[in-house]
Design a protein around this motif. Structure first.
Motif, short mmCIF file in Angstrom:
data_model
loop_
_atom_site.label_atom_id
_atom_site.label_comp_id
_atom_site.label_asym_id
_atom_site.label_seq_id
_atom_site.Cartn_x
_atom_site.Cartn_y
_atom_site.Cartn_z
N LEU A 1 0.81 -1.23 0.00
CA LEU A 1 0.00 0.00 0.00
C LEU A 1 0.84 1.28 0.00
N PRO A 2 1.89 1.40 0.82
CA PRO A 2 2.65 2.66 0.81
C PRO A 2 3.23 3.01 -0.57
N LYS A 3 3.72 2.00 -1.31
CA LYS A 3 4.29 2.29 -2.62
C LYS A 3 3.19 2.63 -3.63
N PHE A 4 2.05 1.99 -3.53
CA PHE A 4 0.95 2.31 -4.44
C PHE A 4 0.42 3.72 -4.16
N LYS A 5 0.43 4.10 -2.89
CA LYS A 5 0.04 5.47 -2.54
C LYS A 5 1.05 6.46 -3.13
N ARG A 6 2.32 6.15 -3.00
CA ARG A 6 3.37 7.02 -3.54
C ARG A 6 3.25 7.11 -5.07
N PHE A 7 3.00 6.00 -5.72
CA PHE A 7 2.80 5.97 -7.17
C PHE A 7 1.68 6.92 -7.58
N ALA A 8 0.58 6.89 -6.84
CA ALA A 8 -0.57 7.74 -7.15
C ALA A 8 -0.21 9.22 -7.03
N GLN A 9 0.52 9.55 -5.98
CA GLN A 9 0.82 10.97 -5.72
C GLN A 9 1.95 11.48 -6.60
N GLU A 10 3.03 10.70 -6.72
CA GLU A 10 4.21 11.20 -7.42
C GLU A 10 4.08 11.11 -8.94
N VAL A 11 3.42 10.07 -9.44
CA VAL A 11 3.33 9.89 -10.89
C VAL A 11 2.06 10.50 -11.46
N TRP A 12 0.94 10.37 -10.73
CA TRP A 12 -0.35 10.82 -11.26
C TRP A 12 -0.88 12.06 -10.55
N HIS A 13 -0.12 12.56 -9.57
CA HIS A 13 -0.48 13.81 -8.88
C HIS A 13 -1.86 13.75 -8.22
N VAL A 14 -2.17 12.60 -7.64
CA VAL A 14 -3.44 12.44 -6.92
C VAL A 14 -3.40 13.26 -5.65
N ARG A 15 -4.43 14.03 -5.42
CA ARG A 15 -4.51 14.86 -4.20
C ARG A 15 -4.95 13.98 -3.02
N PRO A 16 -4.25 14.08 -1.87
CA PRO A 16 -4.55 13.18 -0.75
C PRO A 16 -5.62 13.68 0.21
N GLU A 17 -6.03 14.95 0.10
CA GLU A 17 -6.91 15.54 1.10
C GLU A 17 -8.23 14.77 1.24
N GLY A 18 -8.55 14.40 2.49
CA GLY A 18 -9.82 13.77 2.77
C GLY A 18 -9.93 12.33 2.30
N LYS A 19 -8.81 11.70 1.96
CA LYS A 19 -8.83 10.33 1.43
C LYS A 19 -7.97 9.42 2.29
N SER A 20 -8.40 8.18 2.40
CA SER A 20 -7.58 7.19 3.08
C SER A 20 -6.42 6.78 2.16
N ASP A 21 -5.42 6.13 2.75
CA ASP A 21 -4.29 5.67 1.94
C ASP A 21 -4.77 4.75 0.82
N GLU A 22 -5.71 3.87 1.14
CA GLU A 22 -6.21 2.95 0.12
C GLU A 22 -6.95 3.69 -0.99
N GLU A 23 -7.71 4.70 -0.64
CA GLU A 23 -8.42 5.48 -1.67
C GLU A 23 -7.45 6.20 -2.59
N ILE A 24 -6.37 6.74 -2.00
CA ILE A 24 -5.35 7.41 -2.81
C ILE A 24 -4.71 6.40 -3.77
N ALA A 25 -4.35 5.23 -3.23
CA ALA A 25 -3.69 4.21 -4.04
C ALA A 25 -4.60 3.73 -5.17
N LEU A 26 -5.86 3.50 -4.87
CA LEU A 26 -6.80 3.05 -5.89
C LEU A 26 -7.00 4.12 -6.97
N GLU A 27 -6.99 5.37 -6.56
CA GLU A 27 -7.12 6.45 -7.54
C GLU A 27 -5.93 6.45 -8.51
#
Length: 388
Positions: A304-330
């Motif tokens: 999960l931590p790496k998938f969350k990082r992938f979402a934020q660093e590669v796809w610029h997913v905003r983390p506000e108001g989301k769980s780690d799993e929601e960020i990763a799935l996005e």
């Protein structure tokens, strides 16, 4: 960076619109007999064939031709090429084409002087090379595999429906490779996008592993962002030199072993994809795309931590108001949207896989460790079923 490692790469690269001139520097290093390996008629239609022959003639070389290398080179073809190389006492194998042609050339290079059946020795037993190796040079006309700067080769055994890769050491790497982005312009769109995803998959399979702060992960994030940017340009303008040159350079660095240093690696998408290819003869990049989403959704809870990082660093997913799993799935949703843009296969049914093939595909899948979860055969089946 964890662990200890050595990094070296013996392949000389000639890059750019005038890269073919590099042959004049390289060819004098080798003997007279050249095995010219290529696929269909595209290099003749483009004029590249005549251009290469003129250079070989100028350098005083005798050319033995080995045409007809198919997208998934077979054992039968390997034996044919090995016989040609041996009978003509070939001094250099010059591969002109994409990854399959380069893979095939390397397989011939280790098989021509092999005293036993090369399929058994190198692809079933995975033995090291203990016989003379014929040097290889590559001229790329399609990008994706990174075969121009690594020791990998993949051969298919149609009768047993096995498609197996062997990554040899530095002694099998091409001695030189010619990378002219202009030569990739004429590739049909489906082959082009399959190559694009092949590059992306190489990066992902090295990225989704490990938990330490690893410089290699930062390099891969940069490569992925560059690839996304440039492939989107190339989809609309296939002859955009800047985009195609960036894609070509990214493909090489995605799989010349640099970004895997200091990391464990997860190659299960390739293992399942190759087994699917053994049953369907589908384009390699499409077998990877067809299985990737199902596999990474299955793997996500374990990394999960790496998938969350992938979402934020590669796809610029905003983390506000989301769980780690929601960020990763996005992040995986963003990957799926990108794959849809490319037009690659999103499920294995598109490739001709049916449920009655699953037992054989599972049996043909090599299970590797190194990722966030070592799959059981039953889990391989679950991933395959989810990707139907």
């Amino acid at each position: 960076m964890l662990g200890n490692f050595k990094y070296s790469n013996p392949t000389a690269l000639y890059f750019g619109e005038n890269a073919l001139e590099g042959l004049h520097q390289e060819l004098p290093r080798y003997g007279k007999n050249i095995l010219l390996v290529y696929g269909g008629g595209s290099i003749k239609a483009s004029g590249l064939y005549e251009e290469i022959l003129a250079i070989l003639k100028k350098e005083g070389k005798t050319v033995i031709e080995d045409p007809g290398v198919m997208p998934n080179p077979t054992v039968e073809k390997l034996l044919e090429g090995s016989r040609l190389a041996r009978e003509h006492q070939v001094d250099l194998i010059l591969a002109v084409g994409g990854g399959s042609v380069c893979d095939y050339a390397k397989a011939v290079s280790v098989s021509a002087h092999c005293s036993e059946d090369p399929w058994t020795k190198y692809f079933l037993r995975m033995d090291d090379v203990d016989n003379p190796i014929i040097p290889v040079g590559c001229i790329l006309t399609m990008v994706g595999t990174g075969s121009e700067m690594n020791g990998g080769t993949v051969i298919t055994h149609p009768e047993s429906k096995l498609k197996i890769g062997h990554v040899f050491g530095e002694n099998v790497y091409p001695k030189f490779s010619v990378l002219n982005p202009v030569l990739t312009y004429t590739i049909p769109r489906r082959q082009m996008v399959a190559g694009f995803f092949d590059i992306f998959s190489h990066i992902l399979e090295q990225y989704f592993s490990g938990e330490d702060d690893n410089t290699s992960d930062y390099l891969m994030e940069g490569l992925m962002k560059s690839l996304i940017h440039s492939t989107r340009i190339a989809l609309n303008d296939p002859e955009n030199y800047e985009a195609r040159s960036n894609i070509m350079w990214t493909a090489t660095w995605a799989l010349n072993s640099l970004v895997g240093k200091g990391k464990s690696m997860d190659w299960m998408v390739h293992m399942m994809g190759q087994s699917i290819g053994g049953y369907t003869n589908a384009t390699h990049g499409m077998t990877l795309s067809a299985i990737s989403l199902a596999y990474y959704r299955y793997l996500l809870p374990y990394g999960l931590p790496k998938f969350k990082r992938f979402a934020q660093e590669v796809w610029h997913v905003r983390p506000e108001g989301k769980s780690d799993e929601e960020i990763a799935l996005e992040g995986l949703h963003a990957l799926e949207r990108y794959m849809t843009e490319l037009g690659v296969a999103l499920n294995i049914t598109e490739l001709g896989v049916t449920e009655d093939m699953l037992d054989g595909i599972v049996q043909g899948t090599f299970i590797l460790n190194g990722g966030y979860k070592v799959l059981t055969p039953e889990e391989v089946r679950q991933v395959l079923k989810a990707s139907l």
